[in-house]
Design a protein around this motif. Sequence first.
Motif, PDB file in Angstrom:
ATOM      1  N   VAL A   1      52.518  42.980  36.900  1.00 26.68           N
ATOM      2  CA  VAL A   1      51.548  43.019  37.990  1.00 26.68           C
ATOM      3  C   VAL A   1      51.112  44.466  38.162  1.00 26.68           C
ATOM      4  N   TYR A   2      49.927  44.652  38.683  1.00 29.48           N
ATOM      5  CA  TYR A   2      49.468  45.995  39.021  1.00 29.48           C
ATOM      6  C   TYR A   2      49.708  46.248  40.492  1.00 29.48           C
ATOM      7  N   VAL A   3      50.258  47.415  40.782  1.00 27.35           N
ATOM      8  CA  VAL A   3      50.410  47.873  42.151  1.00 27.35           C
ATOM      9  C   VAL A   3      49.367  48.953  42.344  1.00 27.35           C
ATOM     10  N   ARG A   4      48.602  48.835  43.419  1.00 25.32           N
ATOM     11  CA  ARG A   4      47.553  49.815  43.678  1.00 25.32           C
ATOM     12  C   ARG A   4      47.625  50.215  45.146  1.00 25.32           C
TER      13      ARG A   4
ATOM     14  N   GLN B   1      44.015  36.413  39.053  1.00 26.66           N
ATOM     15  CA  GLN B   1      43.593  37.337  38.003  1.00 26.66           C
ATOM     16  C   GLN B   1      42.321  38.076  38.375  1.00 26.66           C
ATOM     17  N   THR B   2      41.643  37.648  39.434  1.00 29.36           N
ATOM     18  CA  THR B   2      40.348  38.236  39.765  1.00 29.36           C
ATOM     19  C   THR B   2      40.298  38.883  41.142  1.00 29.36           C
ATOM     20  N   LYS B   3      41.392  38.869  41.868  1.00 30.14           N
ATOM     21  CA  LYS B   3      41.348  39.366  43.236  1.00 30.14           C
ATOM     22  C   LYS B   3      42.623  40.129  43.584  1.00 30.14           C
ATOM     23  N   TRP B   4      42.465  41.338  44.140  1.00 34.45           N
ATOM     24  CA  TRP B   4      43.607  42.103  44.621  1.00 34.45           C
ATOM     25  C   TRP B   4      44.141  41.437  45.883  1.00 34.45           C
TER      26      TRP B   4
ATOM     27  N   LYS C   1      29.858  41.113  45.362  1.00 35.03           N
ATOM     28  CA  LYS C   1      31.072  40.409  44.955  1.00 35.03           C
ATOM     29  C   LYS C   1      30.897  38.923  45.211  1.00 35.03           C
ATOM     30  N   THR C   2      31.392  38.107  44.278  1.00 30.06           N
ATOM     31  CA  THR C   2      31.236  36.662  44.412  1.00 30.06           C
ATOM     32  C   THR C   2      32.535  35.967  44.788  1.00 30.06           C
ATOM     33  N   ASP C   3      33.625  36.721  44.889  1.00 34.40           N
ATOM     34  CA  ASP C   3      34.925  36.116  45.186  1.00 34.40           C
ATOM     35  C   ASP C   3      35.150  36.050  46.695  1.00 34.40           C
TER      36      ASP C   3
ATOM     37  N   MET D   1      39.060  40.373  34.293  1.00 33.48           N
ATOM     38  CA  MET D   1      38.700  41.710  34.661  1.00 33.48           C
ATOM     39  C   MET D   1      38.455  41.763  36.156  1.00 33.48           C
ATOM     40  N   LEU D   2      39.051  42.727  36.795  1.00 37.84           N
ATOM     41  CA  LEU D   2      38.901  42.837  38.230  1.00 37.84           C
ATOM     42  C   LEU D   2      37.600  43.507  38.641  1.00 37.84           C
ATOM     43  N   VAL D   3      36.980  44.263  37.768  1.00 40.83           N
ATOM     44  CA  VAL D   3      35.776  44.999  38.157  1.00 40.83           C
ATOM     45  C   VAL D   3      34.603  44.689  37.236  1.00 40.83           C
ATOM     46  N   ALA D   4      34.581  43.525  36.632  1.00 45.03           N
ATOM     47  CA  ALA D   4      33.489  43.165  35.739  1.00 45.03           C
ATOM     48  C   ALA D   4      32.169  43.175  36.496  1.00 45.03           C
ATOM     49  N   GLY D   5      31.199  43.917  35.998  1.00 45.70           N
ATOM     50  CA  GLY D   5      29.889  43.995  36.615  1.00 45.70           C
ATOM     51  C   GLY D   5      29.847  44.855  37.862  1.00 45.70           C
TER      52      GLY D   5
END
Length: 157
Positions: A94-97, A54-57, A39-41, A1-5
């Motif tokens: 992939v997601y494009v944003r 999987q966790t970072k754009w 953010k922790t990443d 999940m990219l926006v967990a929490g």
Amino acid sequence: MLVAGEDATEEFMAIHSSDAKKQLADFHIGTLVGTPIPKTDNVADDPSGPFLSQTKWKKVELVEVQAVSRDVKVYRFALHQADQELGLPIGQHVYVRLRRRAGPQGKHDVVGGELVQRAYTPISKQDDRGFIDLLIKCVVMLPSIFATQHIYIEFHS
């Protein structure tokens, strides 16, 4: 999940229809108040490893557009390193944003623009390095403009 929490409002708005957005009031159960979770990443990218996470754009640069037909184009995006593998298993997407421009055509103010997100399955080969190719078809259906049309319009402005 990219926006967990984290606040997922932008992601929700980017992928849901206007009907879903109208239903928000019916399902609103409260508003979270307090300090956002940091953010922790903060780990730097490893240029020798796969590009995707999987966790970072990740930001990419549009480097080429090839017309396949009047309404279908192949968009090539450069990865950070010319010899970097994409790191996406076959058959995955992939997601494009992107954030649309907020002002009139020609203005480069993207800060206040709407966030648009769409999933695409790359057409690049598994062993290609340094780029990702996406085949995108845009069918204009006015007055409703779908996410693909938003992305198509922004790629060409």
